[in-house]
Design an enzyme around this catalytic site. Structure first.
Site, PDB file in Angstrom:
ATOM      1  N   TRP A 151     -47.004  -1.829  -3.603  1.00  0.00           N
ATOM      2  CA  TRP A 151     -47.927  -0.689  -3.544  1.00  0.00           C
ATOM      3  C   TRP A 151     -48.542  -0.337  -4.897  1.00  0.00           C
ATOM      4  CZ3 TRP A 151     -45.636   2.254  -7.079  1.00  0.00           C
ATOM      5  CH2 TRP A 151     -44.255   2.151  -7.208  1.00  0.00           C
ATOM      6  N   ASN A 152     -48.125  -1.014  -5.972  1.00  0.00           N
ATOM      7  CA  ASN A 152     -48.597  -0.519  -7.282  1.00  0.00           C
ATOM      8  C   ASN A 152     -50.031  -0.948  -7.605  1.00  0.00           C
ATOM      9  OD1 ASN A 152     -47.639  -3.140  -7.671  1.00  0.00           O
ATOM     10  ND2 ASN A 152     -47.035  -2.754  -9.776  1.00  0.00           N
ATOM     11  N   PRO A 176     -48.857  -5.669   3.883  1.00  0.00           N
ATOM     12  CA  PRO A 176     -48.878  -4.840   2.675  1.00  0.00           C
ATOM     13  C   PRO A 176     -47.691  -3.877   2.656  1.00  0.00           C
ATOM     14  CG  PRO A 176     -50.325  -3.878   4.317  1.00  0.00           C
ATOM     15  CD  PRO A 176     -49.686  -5.090   4.965  1.00  0.00           C
ATOM     16  N   ALA A 177     -47.458  -3.249   1.511  1.00  0.00           N
ATOM     17  CA  ALA A 177     -46.421  -2.212   1.447  1.00  0.00           C
ATOM     18  C   ALA A 177     -46.836  -1.055   2.358  1.00  0.00           C
ATOM     19  CB  ALA A 177     -46.255  -1.724   0.015  1.00  0.00           C
ATOM     20  N   GLY A 228     -43.183  -8.274  -5.569  1.00  0.00           N
ATOM     21  CA  GLY A 228     -42.369  -7.099  -5.256  1.00  0.00           C
ATOM     22  C   GLY A 228     -41.110  -7.114  -6.096  1.00  0.00           C
ATOM     23  N   SER A 229     -40.093  -6.435  -5.606  1.00  0.00           N
ATOM     24  CA  SER A 229     -38.869  -6.292  -6.398  1.00  0.00           C
ATOM     25  C   SER A 229     -38.023  -7.558  -6.345  1.00  0.00           C
ATOM     26  CB  SER A 229     -38.063  -5.113  -5.870  1.00  0.00           C
ATOM     27  OG  SER A 229     -37.636  -5.398  -4.550  1.00  0.00           O
ATOM     28  N   GLU A 248     -43.610 -13.211  -7.618  1.00  0.00           N
ATOM     29  CA  GLU A 248     -43.861 -12.384  -8.802  1.00  0.00           C
ATOM     30  C   GLU A 248     -43.008 -11.140  -8.665  1.00  0.00           C
ATOM     31  OE1 GLU A 248     -45.730 -13.357 -11.337  1.00  0.00           O
ATOM     32  OE2 GLU A 248     -46.167 -15.222 -10.291  1.00  0.00           O
ATOM     33  N   LEU A 249     -41.943 -11.062  -9.470  1.00  0.00           N
ATOM     34  CA  LEU A 249     -40.969  -9.985  -9.274  1.00  0.00           C
ATOM     35  C   LEU A 249     -41.002  -8.986 -10.432  1.00  0.00           C
ATOM     36  CD1 LEU A 249     -38.114 -12.265  -7.851  1.00  0.00           C
ATOM     37  CD2 LEU A 249     -40.059 -11.247  -6.662  1.00  0.00           C
ATOM     38  N   CYS A 282     -45.561  -4.077 -13.371  1.00  0.00           N
ATOM     39  CA  CYS A 282     -44.460  -5.007 -13.670  1.00  0.00           C
ATOM     40  C   CYS A 282     -44.428  -5.370 -15.152  1.00  0.00           C
ATOM     41  CB  CYS A 282     -44.599  -6.261 -12.826  1.00  0.00           C
ATOM     42  SG  CYS A 282     -46.210  -7.020 -13.013  1.00  0.00           S
TER      43      CYS A 282
HETATM   44  P1  NAD Z   1     -40.411  -4.044  -2.717  1.00  0.00           P
HETATM   45  O1  NAD Z   1     -39.672  -5.304  -2.995  1.00  0.00           O
HETATM   46  O2  NAD Z   1     -39.637  -2.872  -2.272  1.00  0.00           O
HETATM   47  O3  NAD Z   1     -41.530  -4.292  -1.611  1.00  0.00           O
HETATM   48  C1  NAD Z   1     -42.510  -5.288  -1.769  1.00  0.00           C
HETATM   49  C2  NAD Z   1     -43.023  -5.700  -0.403  1.00  0.00           C
HETATM   50  O4  NAD Z   1     -41.972  -6.351   0.288  1.00  0.00           O
HETATM   51  C3  NAD Z   1     -43.460  -4.538   0.476  1.00  0.00           C
HETATM   52  O5  NAD Z   1     -44.599  -4.910   1.198  1.00  0.00           O
HETATM   53  C4  NAD Z   1     -42.279  -4.358   1.400  1.00  0.00           C
HETATM   54  O6  NAD Z   1     -42.656  -3.768   2.624  1.00  0.00           O
HETATM   55  C5  NAD Z   1     -41.855  -5.795   1.593  1.00  0.00           C
HETATM   56  N1  NAD Z   1     -40.462  -5.987   2.028  1.00  0.00           N
HETATM   57  C6  NAD Z   1     -39.412  -5.162   1.859  1.00  0.00           C
HETATM   58  N2  NAD Z   1     -38.299  -5.701   2.408  1.00  0.00           N
HETATM   59  C7  NAD Z   1     -38.657  -6.895   2.927  1.00  0.00           C
HETATM   60  C8  NAD Z   1     -37.956  -7.931   3.589  1.00  0.00           C
HETATM   61  N3  NAD Z   1     -36.645  -7.842   3.849  1.00  0.00           N
HETATM   62  N4  NAD Z   1     -38.639  -9.026   3.970  1.00  0.00           N
HETATM   63  C9  NAD Z   1     -39.958  -9.169   3.689  1.00  0.00           C
HETATM   64  N5  NAD Z   1     -40.674  -8.201   3.076  1.00  0.00           N
HETATM   65  C10 NAD Z   1     -40.036  -7.088   2.673  1.00  0.00           C
HETATM   66  O7  NAD Z   1     -41.245  -3.729  -4.038  1.00  0.00           O
HETATM   67  P2  NAD Z   1     -42.206  -2.494  -4.316  1.00  0.00           P
HETATM   68  O8  NAD Z   1     -41.354  -1.311  -4.606  1.00  0.00           O
HETATM   69  O9  NAD Z   1     -43.238  -2.406  -3.260  1.00  0.00           O
HETATM   70  O10 NAD Z   1     -42.961  -2.986  -5.640  1.00  0.00           O
HETATM   71  C11 NAD Z   1     -42.458  -2.778  -6.905  1.00  0.00           C
HETATM   72  C12 NAD Z   1     -41.867  -4.049  -7.471  1.00  0.00           C
HETATM   73  O11 NAD Z   1     -42.867  -5.075  -7.521  1.00  0.00           O
HETATM   74  C13 NAD Z   1     -41.414  -3.877  -8.897  1.00  0.00           C
HETATM   75  O12 NAD Z   1     -40.170  -4.512  -9.079  1.00  0.00           O
HETATM   76  C14 NAD Z   1     -42.488  -4.570  -9.707  1.00  0.00           C
HETATM   77  O13 NAD Z   1     -42.106  -5.024 -10.968  1.00  0.00           O
HETATM   78  C15 NAD Z   1     -42.852  -5.701  -8.800  1.00  0.00           C
HETATM   79  N6  NAD Z   1     -44.163  -6.222  -9.168  1.00  0.00           N
HETATM   80  C16 NAD Z   1     -44.251  -7.451  -9.777  1.00  0.00           C
HETATM   81  C17 NAD Z   1     -45.486  -7.948 -10.191  1.00  0.00           C
HETATM   82  C18 NAD Z   1     -45.606  -9.287 -10.847  1.00  0.00           C
HETATM   83  O14 NAD Z   1     -46.710  -9.806 -10.925  1.00  0.00           O
HETATM   84  N7  NAD Z   1     -44.525  -9.874 -11.329  1.00  0.00           N
HETATM   85  C19 NAD Z   1     -46.634  -7.192  -9.988  1.00  0.00           C
HETATM   86  C20 NAD Z   1     -46.507  -5.945  -9.372  1.00  0.00           C
HETATM   87  C21 NAD Z   1     -45.277  -5.475  -8.956  1.00  0.00           C
END
Ligand code: NAD
Length: 481
Positions: A151-152, A176-177, A228-229, A248-249, A282
């Site tokens: 979502w960021n 999407p988130a 995501g995370s 990309e975490l 991130c």
């Molecule tokens: P998140 O991992 O909670 O969620 C990311 C996405 O994954 C969301 O769409 C969520 O609905 C989905 N998701 C959640 N559980 C799932 C599952 N079990 N199976 C499949 N999909 C699932 O992360 P967030 O809070 O939305 O985003 C923040 C994180 O993203 C931070 O750690 C940040 O550093 C990272 N991030 C990394 C980059 C990069 O380029 N490295 C860029 C932006 C954000």
């Protein structure tokens, strides 16, 4: 709510999900209602995969030049709707309008870049030991891509996969988130109006653990693009085992301030790395290692920058920081700051939620001094507008502190000594090292990703790197008789 939202786009149609749920989306700015979102079932995800598979058979045969033209049409359509998309992005995500406008602009560039680069996605001819053999390689689309995004940066991050993915001939199912599902639907609506074939891009909104899990694990998808995370990335890596995965975490710096740094430049760049998007990046300047010789002056100047931030309604001119996006990130930021304070750190400015805010999601721009290495804010990603300052005395100590972290995405180093800068480039355990610039420095075509062995992901997005990652490299051999 009984009203059925239609935020799923499957096979070129906007549909709800009879087996799903509908929830009202609220703005982080003030909690006001924005609109209903479909929380879909696995069945909807399966239908989207079916649609993407049907579309794939034709889309992969469309000539590269025609696919490139389609990407340009999409770029033009987004550009024509830039302001409206940016307003919704601010309303749903919470970032200041200027940042939202910039982000939507970058998504235009992303489609145009993919249109340009796909024309030069060249294979090779390879000399052989056997004199009768001729060998060539070329790139082919992998098939149906599952794309799951956070979502960021809810417009630009998806485009980092969607643009190269479609340009290369893949079709896509995107989840999407949930907290930014409406801007995702608005983006897909604009894309769909750019005269593209039905089914090449499908959107399924809902819980990540339901629809995200379905699209990454289903045998009908051939590759995964996930941002995501680290925690979710590790689950997906197992659920999608065997499929090519771009991940990309998270990140956790560090930024290193050496005693010979141009301090004004270092402070300006670091503050922008801490406070852009309220620190929900991130590549944010998440932990800052400052040499003892300049620690006090650096801290005092950072506090001045933090006090100059205008926190408030991100729709208003002059606001430079809005709320955090959701309750879980706001809670995490508060916990990390309190933990640092309990371990002896001092908030020389900020450190709490402001009084009389429009919603509970606002957090004051914060500078923490005297942060210990054991503090959670040092060891974990915080994702908030907080600058934790740690002190060091020698380069060896700085390297040790940098390595002592599970993340390895982006670091920044401030020094005027080029030899020392190169040493830091080689020693920093991160995929990207920025010399004398904000940790958020980034351009679309630059390879971006985490270092191996860390929790920051695998592979590289950016320009031709994402294009190549989202293709199979096919090898063809011939015999000349
Ligand atoms: P998140 O991992 O909670 O969620 C990311 C996405 O994954 C969301 O769409 C969520 O609905 C989905 N998701 C959640 N559980 C799932 C599952 N079990 N199976 C499949 N999909 C699932 O992360 P967030 O809070 O939305 O985003 C923040 C994180 O993203 C931070 O750690 C940040 O550093 C990272 N991030 C990394 C980059 C990069 O380029 N490295 C860029 C932006 C954000």
């Amino acid at each position: 709510m009984t009203d059925n939202a239609r935020t799923n786009f499957i096979g070129g149609q906007w549909v709800g999900d009879p087996d799903g749920d509908v929830r009202m989306q609220r703005s982080p700015i003030d909690g006001s209602e924005i609109g209903p979102v479909t929380w879909s079932s696995r069945g909807a995800a399966q239908r989207a995969i079916d649609a993407a598979q049907i579309a794939q058979a034709r889309w992969r045969k469309v000539s590269t030049w025609d696919r490139a033209r389609a990407m340009q049409r999409i770029g033009a359509a987004i550009a024509a709707n830039r302001e409206d998309l940016a307003r919704l992005l601010t309303l749903e995500q919470g970032k200041p309008f200027a940042e939202a406008y910039f982000e939507v602009g970058k998504s235009v560039d992303g489609f145009n870049l993919a249109a340009d680069l796909v024309k030069y996605l060249e294979g090779s001819t390879i000399p052989t030991e056997d004199p009768t053999k001729r060998v060539m390689t070329f790139y082919q689309p992998r098939g149906v891509y599952a794309v799951v995004t956070p979502w960021n940066f809810p417009v630009n991050i998806p485009v980092e996969y969607i643009a190269p993915g479609l340009a290369a001939g893949n079709t896509i199912v995107w989840t999407p988130a949930p907290s930014t599902a409406l801007i995702a639907a608005a983006l897909v609506r604009v894309i769909s109006e750019a005269d593209i074939p039905p089914g090449i891009l499908n959107l399924v909104t809902g819980a990540g653990a339901v629809v995200g899990d379905e699209i990454v694990s289903n045998a009908g998808t051939n590759g995964v693009g996930f941002t995501g995370s680290a925690a979710t990335g590790k689950v997906i890596a197992q659920r999608a085992a065997g499929k090519p995965q771009l991940m990309e975490l998270g990140g956790n710096g560090p930024v290193v301030i050496l005693p010979d740094a141009d301090l004004e430049r270092a402070v300006t760049a670091t503050a922008s790395g801490c406070f852009a998007n309220a620190g929900q990046v991130c590549s944010s300047s998440e932990r800052i290692l400052v040499h003892r010789a300049v620690y006090d002056e650096f801290a005092a100047r950072m506090a001045e920058k933090a006090r100059a931030v205008v926190l408030g309604d991100p729709r208003k001119d002059g606001t430079t920081m809005g709320p955090l996006n959701n309750a879980s990130v706001a809670e995490k930021v508060g916990q990390h700051v309190n933990d640092a304070l309990e371990r002896g750190a001092k908030a020389i400015t900020g450190g709490k939620r402001p009084d009389n805010a429009l919603s509970p999601l606002y957090f004051e721009p914060t500078i923490l001094t005297g942060v210990s290495r054991e503090a959670i804010i040092n060891t974990e990603e915080t994702f908030g507008p907080v600058a934790p300052l740690l002190v060091f005395d020698t380069d060896e100590e700085a390297f040790d502190m940098a390595r002592d972290n599970r993340y390895g995405l982006v670091s920044s180093v401030f020094t005027q000594d080029i030899d020392r800068a190169f040493r830091y480039v080689e020693e920093m355990p991160t995929g990207i090292v920025n010399i004398n610039d904000t940790s958020n420095y980034w351009e679309l075509h630059i390879p971006f990703g985490g270092l191996s062995g860390k929790d920051s992901g695998m592979g590289r997005v950016g320009g031709k790197h994402a294009l190549m990652a989202m293709c199979d490299l096919k090898t063809a051999t011939f015999t000349v008789r």
